[in-house]
Design a protein around this motif. Sequence first.
Motif, PDB file in Angstrom:
ATOM      1  N   GLY A 208       0.830  -1.201   0.000  1.00 12.11           N
ATOM      2  CA  GLY A 208       0.000   0.000   0.000  1.00 12.11           C
ATOM      3  C   GLY A 208       0.864   1.249   0.000  1.00 12.11           C
ATOM      4  N   GLU A 209       0.613   2.153  -0.955  1.00 11.99           N
ATOM      5  CA  GLU A 209       1.411   3.372  -1.069  1.00 11.99           C
ATOM      6  C   GLU A 209       0.497   4.561  -1.294  1.00 11.99           C
ATOM      7  N   GLU A 308      -3.489  -1.225  -8.435  1.00 13.60           N
ATOM      8  CA  GLU A 308      -4.800  -0.588  -8.496  1.00 13.60           C
ATOM      9  C   GLU A 308      -4.773   0.775  -7.815  1.00 13.60           C
ATOM     10  N   PHE A 309      -5.582   1.696  -8.357  1.00 14.29           N
ATOM     11  CA  PHE A 309      -5.708   3.026  -7.775  1.00 14.29           C
ATOM     12  C   PHE A 309      -6.946   3.021  -6.878  1.00 14.29           C
ATOM     13  N   VAL A 333      -2.500   3.975  -3.813  1.00 17.30           N
ATOM     14  CA  VAL A 333      -2.280   2.918  -4.801  1.00 17.30           C
ATOM     15  C   VAL A 333      -1.931   1.639  -4.052  1.00 17.30           C
ATOM     16  N   SER A 334      -2.526   0.509  -4.466  1.00 18.51           N
ATOM     17  CA  SER A 334      -2.123  -0.750  -3.844  1.00 18.51           C
ATOM     18  C   SER A 334      -1.767  -1.765  -4.908  1.00 18.51           C
TER      19      SER A 334
ATOM     20  N   SER B 222     -10.667  -4.605  -3.564  1.00 16.76           N
ATOM     21  CA  SER B 222      -9.649  -4.695  -4.611  1.00 16.76           C
ATOM     22  C   SER B 222      -8.939  -6.045  -4.612  1.00 16.76           C
ATOM     23  N   GLY B 226      -9.753  -7.012  -7.967  1.00 22.14           N
ATOM     24  CA  GLY B 226      -8.633  -6.280  -8.563  1.00 22.14           C
ATOM     25  C   GLY B 226      -8.000  -7.059  -9.703  1.00 22.14           C
ATOM     26  N   ASN B 231     -11.548  -0.082 -13.321  1.00 19.51           N
ATOM     27  CA  ASN B 231     -11.311   0.880 -12.236  1.00 19.51           C
ATOM     28  C   ASN B 231     -11.536   2.285 -12.787  1.00 19.51           C
ATOM     29  N   ILE B 233     -10.980   5.190 -11.649  1.00 19.69           N
ATOM     30  CA  ILE B 233      -9.866   6.142 -11.477  1.00 19.69           C
ATOM     31  C   ILE B 233      -8.842   5.920 -12.590  1.00 19.69           C
ATOM     32  N   LYS B 234      -8.626   4.650 -12.957  1.00 19.10           N
ATOM     33  CA  LYS B 234      -7.687   4.349 -14.038  1.00 19.10           C
ATOM     34  C   LYS B 234      -8.232   4.887 -15.366  1.00 19.10           C
ATOM     35  N   PHE B 321      -5.970   3.959   4.828  1.00 19.69           N
ATOM     36  CA  PHE B 321      -6.009   3.280   3.544  1.00 19.69           C
ATOM     37  C   PHE B 321      -7.249   2.420   3.464  1.00 19.69           C
ATOM     38  N   THR B 323      -8.629  -0.623   0.716  1.00 28.26           N
ATOM     39  CA  THR B 323      -8.329  -1.364  -0.509  1.00 28.26           C
ATOM     40  C   THR B 323      -9.604  -1.563  -1.308  1.00 28.26           C
ATOM     41  N   VAL B 324     -10.054  -0.464  -1.899  1.00 21.49           N
ATOM     42  CA  VAL B 324     -11.331  -0.446  -2.588  1.00 21.49           C
ATOM     43  C   VAL B 324     -11.100  -0.152  -4.068  1.00 21.49           C
ATOM     44  N   ILE B 325     -11.938  -0.715  -4.921  1.00 20.70           N
ATOM     45  CA  ILE B 325     -12.033  -0.221  -6.289  1.00 20.70           C
ATOM     46  C   ILE B 325     -13.353   0.527  -6.351  1.00 20.70           C
TER      47      ILE B 325
END
Lengths: 463, 463
Positions: A208-209, A308-309, A333-334, B222, B226, B231, B233-234, B321, B323-325
């Motif tokens: 995770g970033e 993924e974003f 981003v993960s 995600s 994922g 996505n 955002i992408k 954080f 971890t969702v799409i």
Amino acid sequence: MSNIEAVLAHVDENIDASIERMKELVRFQSISTDPAYQEECRKTADHLASELNTIGIAADVRVTPGHPMVVGHAEGNEGKAGPHVLFYGHYDVQPIDPIELWDADPFDPQIVEKNGIKVMTGRGTSDDKGQLLTFMEACRAYKAINGELPIPVSILFEGEEESGSPSLVPFLNENKEELSRDLALVCDTGMFDPTTPSITTMLRGLLGEEIIITAANRDLHSGMYGGPAANPIKILTNILADMHDENGRVTIPGFYDGVEELTPEVKAQWDALPFDAQAFLGDIGLSIPAGETAYSVYELVNARPTCEFNGITGGYSGDGFKTVIASKASAKVSCRLVGKQDPLKIREAFRAFVRERVPADCSVEFLDHGAGPAHSLSPDYPPLKKGAEALKDEWNKDAVMMGMGGSIPIVGEFKDILGMDSMLIGFALDDDNIHSPNEKYNIESYHKGIRSWVRVLNALAKD
Amino acid sequence: MSNIEAVLAHVDENIDASIERMKELVRFQSISTDPAYQEECRKTADHLASELNTIGIAADVRVTPGHPMVVGHAEGNEGKAGPHVLFYGHYDVQPIDPIELWDADPFDPQIVEKNGIKVMTGRGTSDDKGQLLTFMEACRAYKAINGELPIPVSILFEGEEESGSPSLVPFLNENKEELSRDLALVCDTGMFDPTTPSITTMLRGLLGEEIIITAANRDLHSGMYGGPAANPIKILTNILADMHDENGRVTIPGFYDGVEELTPEVKAQWDALPFDAQAFLGDIGLSIPAGETAYSVYELVNARPTCEFNGITGGYSGDGFKTVIASKASAKVSCRLVGKQDPLKIREAFRAFVRERVPADCSVEFLDHGAGPAHSLSPDYPPLKKGAEALKDEWNKDAVMMGMGGSIPIVGEFKDILGMDSMLIGFALDDDNIHSPNEKYNIESYHKGIRSWVRVLNALAKD
């Protein structure tokens, strides 16, 4: 009636009380990622420790720099020689936004019928409060009937699984002797479908970033500065757009180092699963697979890495419009990791990739939101065979050895720090809406989950 | 003492009262884009109408579907033949976020010294409350000394300039006869530098758009989805990244249709301006010009079109954080327009460009945040020459004919609907932080601004 049948009968007779206890646990608003819920997390830990003691598992709450851990221990039947297991679950839950999409209060659990199936609604019902209770309730039934458990059991409940588990590694290191057991049992996974019991033997890792780009030293009027002033949203969107090529592959150098292709045997087993990619996508309102074009949907989710974003923000996003050029923009981003991908090497490569693309007069800051490697268990591992037989007894169907797209970093840490393998048995279903509005857990998942653990504990106690 | 000198002396003697009236106006929280401030906008309009009546300009508040207009009229000196002018300003202000970056309450104006210069702080001090008051206070002084104005004056104060002016065009159409005058005077622009009086003769137009991309029908985990799940955002970051090429040019087909290069004369005049591009960028913490590589910084801001990203949002952006799409992601985009660029054609091209890039199983929605063409005034226009002479008298320096990067769509509408040219004279400075935290207006800008309007009204009254 054999002993195990008496325990199972006790489970059945007391299922209503088990359901009430699940409601009680779901009512705690234990959102770990939001500091506003710190006190609620502590209360949840207190409640679980108290419940474990009620069952006869000596437990207490352990303070950490973050949310507390709950640790408990119970001796097993002295006459039997089964392994000493460490059961792991997490009591924290995901945030509830967007709250307006929930049909009911996420922290006021309700029993309702959905598509003719009885479910309990609420945040954490499936991930992971209902699941960890399946194990606790199995222990409760054993204790009620036999006064003891068939094997020695230790418990570890964490409160930071949904927020990167920052306190976990130090805690495992500090309590290595107390927590190192023969085998970890983890209940935080799902079933292949509602009738097929499943043991997850492959888990993706997670990195995770957060990227924070700063351009100008203040927000600017886009009329006065639009054109020559660097726009951090433009810089960020350019960087993110660069991270995948036209075939859906991640372009960060070295990203695929350590990724392993499936063995022919596993590939054959997976190809034989009745997995309906169109139904899988159709359920979420989509029809065209995204991601790497060279792989099937099932492989993409279970055996391929991703980048993924998860969130993006910058500038004005309220109602109406504001002609501003923001000073900052940021993205969460993960990366899901598989095989032998090294999370720390990928973090460095990721940060270098971003830094190279930030103009010299702008700056970038990174936030670390956790890193854990992927996990896989050999099909020849004896407890895995015992677990699979126990599940078959309960569900009247062979248990499948699954991959799972999600990440449970604890499994890697158990291996690295405590030298212990993990057996992942869970009863969640694809439509449980975990991490989404209207999370639920089927009452059947809960009931048969409790019964399944009774059988698994019994099976592990056998030579 | 000539009559105009008596009026100017009255301005000087009463400047403290003028400053108090400015503070009073700034205290109204008239943020037009946020519905929460609707009542405050109405109160601001009431206050201005009341003040105009106090001065002797018969004014009232006119209801619109959005925030109200203030309209006033005053006869001029019957013995003189000057033009009947319509003065325009706006009483609404930008939002105040991020509030934590303000040194003081944005709606509690303070007189402080900044770098040795006396300023008033607060949202709207420069844009546009302080500026519109320079004209009102000039009228007040004239009325106090002469009992009448030198030329007939009508007033139009708008309350939606910062939120796309949705009610303006219908209002102008409905009140065409009442508002069509010989010339519009607008005070919403700046000076080239603190000592150089300026008339803005080129203004960029503005097109405001919001893109909302929807992928899955709900937020997704995600880990479970994922890879194969689209996505948003992408998708959005890919589209935005596509909108500029490596030379900073906008890639939307037809975007540059109607853009005019500078005439050699204007280019020579601009090249001679003591504009320091490094200081301009350095002031905002930057050093490398962004935008089209083929143009100077001054040209980029004043004569080139842009496509800027003003806001972006999607997924989880709280602390920690998730971890969702996400199901949705959105961006606010504004194009600054020049020359004969057609805002409506560009809107269509923009939307087509986005639509082409949205996968077939995802969807896109657009929100219209206003559109106005660019504006330019001929250097030979007689009132422009009179205005320039009046400014030279006040500032002892030739007035420059400027371009300005910002957009005042009203200027195009005055031309199209009311058949009237606009003369843009303003006293804002580049460091006024308009649309940013810590907005301010120099007390000298205010004081000499009032005196400048006294002289401009006087000059326009001459044959």
